[in-house]
Design a protein around this motif. Structure first.
Motif, mmCIF file in Angstrom:
data_model
loop_
_atom_site.group_PDB
_atom_site.id
_atom_site.type_symbol
_atom_site.label_atom_id
_atom_site.label_comp_id
_atom_site.label_asym_id
_atom_site.label_seq_id
_atom_site.Cartn_x
_atom_site.Cartn_y
_atom_site.Cartn_z
ATOM 1 N N LYS A 157 -71.696 31.398 55.683
ATOM 2 C CA LYS A 157 -72.107 31.499 54.280
ATOM 3 C C LYS A 157 -73.611 31.271 54.184
ATOM 4 O O LYS A 157 -74.103 30.195 54.535
ATOM 5 C CB LYS A 157 -71.361 30.468 53.429
ATOM 6 C CG LYS A 157 -69.831 30.627 53.433
ATOM 7 C CD LYS A 157 -69.407 31.748 52.518
ATOM 8 C CE LYS A 157 -67.884 31.957 52.564
ATOM 9 N NZ LYS A 157 -67.126 30.815 52.082
ATOM 10 N N SER A 450 -65.806 23.581 54.070
ATOM 11 C CA SER A 450 -65.396 24.820 53.403
ATOM 12 C C SER A 450 -65.177 24.608 51.905
ATOM 13 O O SER A 450 -65.604 25.424 51.070
ATOM 14 C CB SER A 450 -64.119 25.353 54.059
ATOM 15 O OG SER A 450 -63.698 26.550 53.442
ATOM 16 N N LYS A 451 -64.534 23.501 51.541
ATOM 17 C CA LYS A 451 -64.294 23.207 50.123
ATOM 18 C C LYS A 451 -65.601 23.017 49.361
ATOM 19 O O LYS A 451 -65.755 23.512 48.238
ATOM 20 C CB LYS A 451 -63.428 21.946 49.995
ATOM 21 C CG LYS A 451 -61.994 22.116 50.437
ATOM 22 C CD LYS A 451 -61.250 20.784 50.325
ATOM 23 C CE LYS A 451 -59.810 20.899 50.814
ATOM 24 N NZ LYS A 451 -59.106 19.594 50.754
ATOM 25 N N VAL A 453 -68.688 24.118 50.070
ATOM 26 C CA VAL A 453 -69.454 25.363 49.965
ATOM 27 C C VAL A 453 -68.810 26.306 48.953
ATOM 28 O O VAL A 453 -69.495 26.873 48.085
ATOM 29 C CB VAL A 453 -69.569 26.046 51.344
ATOM 30 C CG1 VAL A 453 -70.196 27.435 51.200
ATOM 31 C CG2 VAL A 453 -70.389 25.184 52.296
ATOM 32 N N ASN A 454 -67.495 26.473 49.020
ATOM 33 C CA ASN A 454 -66.815 27.389 48.098
ATOM 34 C C ASN A 454 -66.915 26.906 46.657
ATOM 35 O O ASN A 454 -67.109 27.707 45.730
ATOM 36 C CB ASN A 454 -65.350 27.549 48.502
ATOM 37 C CG ASN A 454 -65.195 28.344 49.791
ATOM 38 O OD1 ASN A 454 -66.043 29.157 50.138
ATOM 39 N ND2 ASN A 454 -64.118 28.086 50.519
ATOM 40 N N HIS A 455 -66.793 25.593 46.456
ATOM 41 C CA HIS A 455 -66.932 25.064 45.097
ATOM 42 C C HIS A 455 -68.340 25.283 44.565
ATOM 43 O O HIS A 455 -68.520 25.658 43.400
ATOM 44 C CB HIS A 455 -66.593 23.570 45.060
ATOM 45 C CG HIS A 455 -66.829 22.954 43.716
ATOM 46 N ND1 HIS A 455 -65.904 23.033 42.691
ATOM 47 C CD2 HIS A 455 -67.897 22.280 43.196
ATOM 48 C CE1 HIS A 455 -66.389 22.429 41.620
ATOM 49 N NE2 HIS A 455 -67.593 21.964 41.902
ATOM 50 N N TYR A 456 -69.343 25.053 45.410
ATOM 51 C CA TYR A 456 -70.728 25.237 44.967
ATOM 52 C C TYR A 456 -70.983 26.690 44.569
ATOM 53 O O TYR A 456 -71.619 26.963 43.542
ATOM 54 C CB TYR A 456 -71.686 24.815 46.077
ATOM 55 C CG TYR A 456 -73.139 24.879 45.646
ATOM 56 C CD1 TYR A 456 -73.708 23.858 44.889
ATOM 57 C CD2 TYR A 456 -73.947 25.964 45.994
ATOM 58 C CE1 TYR A 456 -75.028 23.909 44.481
ATOM 59 C CE2 TYR A 456 -75.270 26.027 45.592
ATOM 60 C CZ TYR A 456 -75.802 24.999 44.837
ATOM 61 O OH TYR A 456 -77.109 25.060 44.419
ATOM 62 N N LEU A 457 -70.473 27.615 45.356
ATOM 63 C CA LEU A 457 -70.670 29.035 45.040
ATOM 64 C C LEU A 457 -69.992 29.398 43.721
ATOM 65 O O LEU A 457 -70.561 30.123 42.897
ATOM 66 C CB LEU A 457 -70.125 29.901 46.179
ATOM 67 C CG LEU A 457 -70.945 29.900 47.473
ATOM 68 C CD1 LEU A 457 -70.198 30.622 48.578
ATOM 69 C CD2 LEU A 457 -72.312 30.540 47.240
ATOM 70 N N ARG A 458 -68.787 28.878 43.510
ATOM 71 C CA ARG A 458 -68.067 29.181 42.257
ATOM 72 C C ARG A 458 -68.745 28.561 41.043
ATOM 73 O O ARG A 458 -68.822 29.178 39.974
ATOM 74 C CB ARG A 458 -66.624 28.669 42.340
ATOM 75 C CG ARG A 458 -65.718 29.472 43.243
ATOM 76 C CD ARG A 458 -64.252 29.132 42.975
ATOM 77 N NE ARG A 458 -63.996 27.703 43.072
ATOM 78 C CZ ARG A 458 -63.641 27.072 44.187
ATOM 79 N NH1 ARG A 458 -63.505 27.769 45.307
ATOM 80 N NH2 ARG A 458 -63.411 25.779 44.195
#
Length: 490
Positions: A157, A450-451, A453-458
């Motif tokens: 990412k 992973s959690k 990074v994905n939360h930050y992107l969302r």
């Protein structure tokens, strides 16, 4: 300290983390770290005396044989494992229980084994011969966190190459109720070596300390996280504590103005201590690894500044150890699986790989002699796993800066004075919280990464605009001004 004459009334609650609780001695400059267990399963999960003592001795060995060579002899105090009378431990547990924060009471102190880690109380200077003004020493505790962006080819990412882990993790913690407010602190500013960026980082730590910033006076905590607190009121109270150290007694400044000056002087002292080094050489930092897109600093300042740390200053030693994690968790995870598969086939080799210790010089050699490239061997995989664990310790360590005022009559080397007209301090800098990170936690770290990074992107993608026109230092730009500091070994 006579172990057979321990009295719980000689000890007071000092603080606690996720796995241990700390008490300090009222008369002697010593602290005890005691293990904690979940309240849900305290009786079943506690260790035997032998297991608990081995666990604490592992912490001592790891600090002595692994972290001290990497971070420097002058910064690390490894302490000693001790066995305490059980009656003393149980009475102490009852005494400190009412002083513990409610958020920490999901775990209880170990009252079964009687084992603890005894350490020097780093909130005090051991022999403050030049404190003629009888002011108690100040101690600033900072958890700096990870000070670089990954450059590993295994990162999938791109956002991880732009925004630091701490800044992304803030959004994740806020969403899950860990904190009520975002901290604007960015570790990359603190580790930049640029005084303006470092000053801003410390200012943000003061404004939102969370678990990352505390101030002690004479061993008593006078400033730390209060989630429901009035920040401005807390800062005014802090300034009142600090005024005798940084302002002349006859100063005519008004309350708000003097508070601003006092806090600013504190920041300059902290910056000077963090950058102090006897080595004139510099460690230059790669431009692409010191700029976090989430930092409030103006992009021109980030681009046009030469970033370097004095070699062997405390931040340089910590950052160098953190950067043993050169693969990122995404690159390490396949190597962890390689080790796991090998241990399934050859379980007896777990001890020779020193997965659970002992943390001896041979463990350090596995880290230092790991091949630079993956040759497909199990030795490479084990070496990189150990490097990652050591790097995680450095990412979660604490810095203790203890300072005390020096009187005008104290004979100090004039060459050590930065500005003779400024307040003069003697100080010590130490690193603590250097426990080994469990081998078994690596899969959890991979999932957590992973959690986050994905939360930050969302949560930020729709609003991912540059934070332009921010004030560089919100009226506290004091680049170039310093206080006098004198090195004083613990």
């Amino acid at each position: 300290m006579e172990l057979d004459k321990m009295d719980e009334n000689d000890w007071k609650y000092h603080g606690e983390g996720n796995k241990s609780l700390v008490v300090s001695n009222v008369q002697h400059a010593r602290v005890l770290r005691l293990l904690k267990y979940s309240t849900e399963d305290a009786e079943n999960s506690h260790k035997t005396t032998e297991q608990a003592f081995r666990h604490i001795q592992n912490i001592v060995d790891y600090s002595q044989n692994v972290m001290k060579p990497l971070l420097g002899e002058k910064f690390v105090h490894n302490g000693e494992a001790v066995k305490l009378p059980l009656d003393f431990v149980r009475q102490l547990s009852l005494k400190v229980q009412r002083e513990r924060p409610e958020s920490r009471c999901d775990k209880v102190m170990d009252t079964f084994s009687g084992c603890a880690l005894c350490l020097p109380n780093l909130t005090q200077l051991s022999s403050c011969c030049c404190c003629r003004e009888h002011r108690p020493p100040l101690c600033i505790e900072i958890k700096p966190k990870c000070g670089f962006l990954p450059s590993s080819r295994y990162v999938t990412k791109e956002i991880k190459n732009l925004v630091c882990r701490f800044c992304m993790h803030q959004h994740f913690k806020l969403a899950h109720g860990k904190w009520k407010r975002l901290s604007q602190y960015c570790p990359l500013d603190l580790f930049s070596g640029n005084k303006q960026r470092m000053s801003l980082a410390i200012k943000h730590l003061i404004e939102e300390p969370q678990n990352n910033f505390k101030i002690f006076k004479g061993g008593e905590c006078i400033y730390s996280c209060k989630d429901d607190a009035d920040v401005l009121q807390d800062l005014d109270e802090l300034a009142q504590h600090l005024r005798p150290y940084f302002l002349p007694s006859g100063s005519l400044m008004n309350g708000h103005q003097s508070s601003k000056v006092v806090l600013n002087e504190l920041i300059q002292v902290i910056v000077s201590a963090l950058l102090s080094s006897w080595d004139p050489r510099k460690t230059h930092l790669s431009e692409g690894r010191v700029r976090c897109e989430a930092s409030l600093l103006h992009r021109d300042l980030l681009r046009n500044t030469n970033h370097s740390l004095p070699k062997d200053c405390v931040l340089d030693k910590i950052l160098g150890t953190q950067m043993l994690d050169d693969l990122d968790i995404e690159g390490l995870n396949p190597l962890f699986k390689r080790v796991e598969q090998h241990l399934q086939d050859f379980p007896k080799e777990r001890s020779s790989f020193q997965i659970d210790g002992p943390y001896s010089h041979s463990f350090l050699e596995k880290i230092q002699k790991c091949p630079p490239e993956d040759d497909g061997s199990i030795e490479y995989a084990v070496g990189k796993v150990h490097q990652y664990r050591v790097a995680m310790t450095a990412k979660d360590c604490s810095i203790m800066i203890t300072i005390a005022t020096c009187g005008e009559e104290d004979g100090l080397d004039q060459s050590l004075e930065i500005q003779p007209s400024k307040p003069r301090f003697t100080y010590s800098v130490s690193i603590l919280d250097l426990d080994p990170k469990p081998y078994e936690s690596i899969p959890h770290q991979s999932r957590l990464d992973s959690k986050i990074v994905n939360h930050y992107l969302r949560s930020t993608l729709p609003n991912n605009q540059e934070l332009a026109n921010q004030s560089v230092f919100l009226g506290w730009d004091r680049e170039g001004e310093d206080c006098t500091l004198v090195f004083h070994p613990v």
